[in-house]
Structure formats: structure tokens, C-alpha cells
Design a protein around this motif. Structure first.
Motif, PDB file in Angstrom:
ATOM      1  N   LYS A   9       0.850  -1.191   0.000  1.00  0.00           N
ATOM      2  CA  LYS A   9       0.000   0.000   0.000  1.00  0.00           C
ATOM      3  C   LYS A   9       0.883   1.237   0.000  1.00  0.00           C
ATOM      4  O   LYS A   9       1.705   1.423   0.901  1.00  0.00           O
ATOM      5  N   MET A  46      -6.949  -3.029   5.154  1.00  0.00           N
ATOM      6  CA  MET A  46      -7.009  -3.709   3.851  1.00  0.00           C
ATOM      7  C   MET A  46      -7.665  -5.074   3.975  1.00  0.00           C
ATOM      8  O   MET A  46      -8.410  -5.499   3.083  1.00  0.00           O
ATOM      9  N   ALA A  53      -5.558  -2.192  -1.543  1.00  0.00           N
ATOM     10  CA  ALA A  53      -4.124  -2.366  -1.733  1.00  0.00           C
ATOM     11  C   ALA A  53      -3.691  -1.749  -3.060  1.00  0.00           C
ATOM     12  O   ALA A  53      -4.441  -1.760  -4.047  1.00  0.00           O
TER      13      ALA A  53
END
Length: 326
Positions: A9, A46, A53
Motif C-alpha cells: 500500500k 485492507m 491495496a
């Protein structure tokens, strides 16, 4: 339960999570440990489909996230970045609203009320009055957030710093509750920067630092033997004379001895034969504290939060950096 492959990320030029592979087995109590700012909460968000992501793959309960997150949310209980609540409403009213609007949306009012009372009782808020949440202490808010996470009777419980603000008695109650839920089949994924919390509860540990997963293994393997033995005796002088150069460390009535052939039984016999009284003799094991400090480096919040660990543990950690065999 949870599998990630190469999850990354980015926020502009900042990499919050960097190429992380997680492996959380069904029935585990998984501790996700790292300094504040290391990417733990971003990773948790996430997993729940709250943040997408930049690249990589995520599977939760066998389904891809975020593509099919709506299918798995009814089986997940979560508390991320502290409990959320309407401050002007009571705890019961907040839970009732959460239950009514949740992924399972039970239309039976009696069942919803019973479920709210059940989770309040389980987190120690059964005697809660009609005060608004804004009048709650931080510890009470944490308990309320945990109650909300339990409403669905989840298969997977994802918690971010669940004991924040709790006193020692409250921390123990939450730990006992998570043990009970896990024994009944709930998989627990707990994110924290507190070493003692993870060491007291979890069966598996993942350590993240600067966005990268630097360790994932069973806690028993992480806290493996150092190759030394710990001797406790009321007569340390006599023990030191008998053991000679084998004594690596000495602390009051405790001596740390470089490994002896035959292990603890042979060394115990040797000492007793030479008239040394023993209070105990065990293998020395690495502490989670030392493992994490070595992996995350000096100056991190994790290092500063070292609590209640075995300070005599060794520092050779190369063998702990293997992946859990799943």
C-alpha cells in the motif's frame, strides 16, 4: 483464514505496507506486532476492505478482498482504530443500532435485544446504565467496541489494540474472553504494539517493521531454546565453584550456564552429587522481547514498550526468521 500475497500500500511516495505475505490459520490466535507507524492498522484495514491495496492479493475466509468482502463481513467481528459510537446515545442504543444495520440484519427485535445483553455481559458491561457514551471512560469505550465486534458471533475476530485504556484487571478479562472465544472456534487476529499482550495471548506471531513483515512463526518456535541452562539455587557460590567456566551469567541466586551434555537432568545430577542444593533447573528460552528488539532495531516504539519478558534470553535470532509451516 487469512492469506495475503505481496500486499503493498502506497500513499504517494510513502510505502505504508511493503510486499507482505500473511498466513493466518483457522483456529489460531495470531498476534500482529510492531511499532506504532509500522503499517499494522493499514494492513488491518485492507483485510477488511476499508482500504484498497496498491498491489497484491488478499483472501479472507477463502474469498478475495475487496472483490467479495460483502460475503465475508457477516462472519467477521472487528474493532479498528478504537471503538466508534454515537456519543449522545447509550451503549445499549449504540449496539442496537449496530445490530439492526449490520450485515446479518435480524428483524426480530427480541433476538436483537437478547444479543445486545449477551455481548454486554461478556465484556463486563452487563450492569451498564443509560449514560451516553460521551460519559464513558476510555476503558468502557474499549469494552463497548469489543461488544460490537462480538454481535455477529464471528468466525474471525480482527482487533486493533483492544486493551488500550484498560486497567490490568480489564486486560486480563479481555484476554480470558479471547481465550474462551478461541476455544469455542473463533480465530483471533490481534494487532498490537504491546509485547506482553501478544506473548500472553497468541499462538502465532507476525512482526512488522517499516511496512515489511520481518517475522512470522509459531510463538513457541520464536521463544526457542538458547542452548543455555538456568540454575536456581540457594547457594550460588557453591554452584559457581562446581560449574567453573561454564557459568556465563550470574544474578543473585540464578546462574546461566552454557549448555551441558545431557541437558538439565545430567547437570542436575552433577550439581546434587557435589552437594549443591537446587531450587530449579530449566532450559533458557528466548524472549519475544529480545526477538522483536533485534528485528525492529533501536529507537522503535516496540523496543520502548518492552514489558514482562524474560530478560535473560539470548540474542541469536537467525533461526526464528522462518515462515510458519501452514
Amino acid at each position: 483464514m487469512i492469506e495475503t500475497r505481496g500486499v503493498t500500500k502506497r500513499y504517494g511516495s510513502h510505502v505504508a505496507v511493503d510486499d507482505v505475505d500473511l498466513h493466518v490459520a483457522e483456529g489460531a490466535r495470531y498476534g500482529f506486532l510492531g511499532p506504532n507507524g509500522s503499517g499494522k492498522t493499514t494492513m488491518v484495514r485492507m483485510l477488511l476492505g476499508l482500504v484498497y491495496a496498491t498491489r497484491g492479493e488478499i483472501e479472507v475466509l477463502g474469498r478475495p478482498v475487496p472483490a467479495r468482502v460483502a460475503e465475508v463481513l457477516p462472519e467477521i467481528g472487528a474493532m479498528v482504530e478504537g471503538p466508534a459510537a454515537y456519543p449522545h446515545l447509550s451503549g445499549r442504543a449504540n449496539l442496537a443500532l449496530l445490530d439492526a444495520s449490520g450485515p446479518r440484519r435480524d428483524r426480530d427485535g427480541r433476538r436483537r435485544r437478547d444479543r445486545v445483553e449477551e455481548v454486554l455481559e461478556r465484556v463486563g458491561l452487563g450492569a451498564i446504565d443509560r449514560r451516553p457514551v460521551r460519559a464513558y471512560s476510555l476503558g468502557m469505550r474499549q469494552r463497548l467496541g469489543l461488544a460490537g465486534a462480538l454481535l455477529n458471533r464471528p468466525r474471525l475476530l480482527v482487533l486493533d489494540e483492544p486493551t488500550n485504556g484498560l486497567d490490568p484487571h480489564g486486560i486480563r478479562e479481555v484476554r480470558d474472553l479471547l481465550h474462551e472465544l478461541n476455544d469455542a472456534g473463533t480465530t483471533v487476529f490481534l494487532s498490537s504494539h504491546l509485547l506482553a499482550e501478544i506473548e500472553a495471548l497468541c499462538t502465532t506471531v507476525g512482526v512488522v517493521d517499516r511496512g515489511r513483515l520481518v517475522l512470522e512463526d509459531d510463538l513457541d518456535a520464536v521463544r526457542g531454546p538458547t542452548g543455555r541452562l538456568v540454575v536456581r539455587t540457594p547457594d550460588p557460590d557453591a554452584a559457581a565453584r562446581v560449574l567453573g567456566r561454564a557459568v556465563a551469567e550470574r544474578h543473585d541466586h540464578t546462574l546461566v550456564v552454557d549448555g551441558a551434555p545431557g541437558g538439565p537432568p545430567a547437570l542436575a545430577r552433577h550439581l546434587v552429587e557435589h552437594g549443591v542444593p537446587l531450587d530449579g533447573l530449566v532450559e533458557q528460552r528466548r524472549s519475544l522481547e529480545d526477538v522483536v528488539v533485534d528485528l525492529t532495531g533501536p529507537g522503535s516504539d516496540t523496543q520502548r514498550s518492552r514489558e514482562h519478558a524474560d530478560r535473560g534470553a539470548g540474542r541469536s535470532m537467525a533461526d526464528t526468521q522462518r515462515r510458519s509451516r501452514r
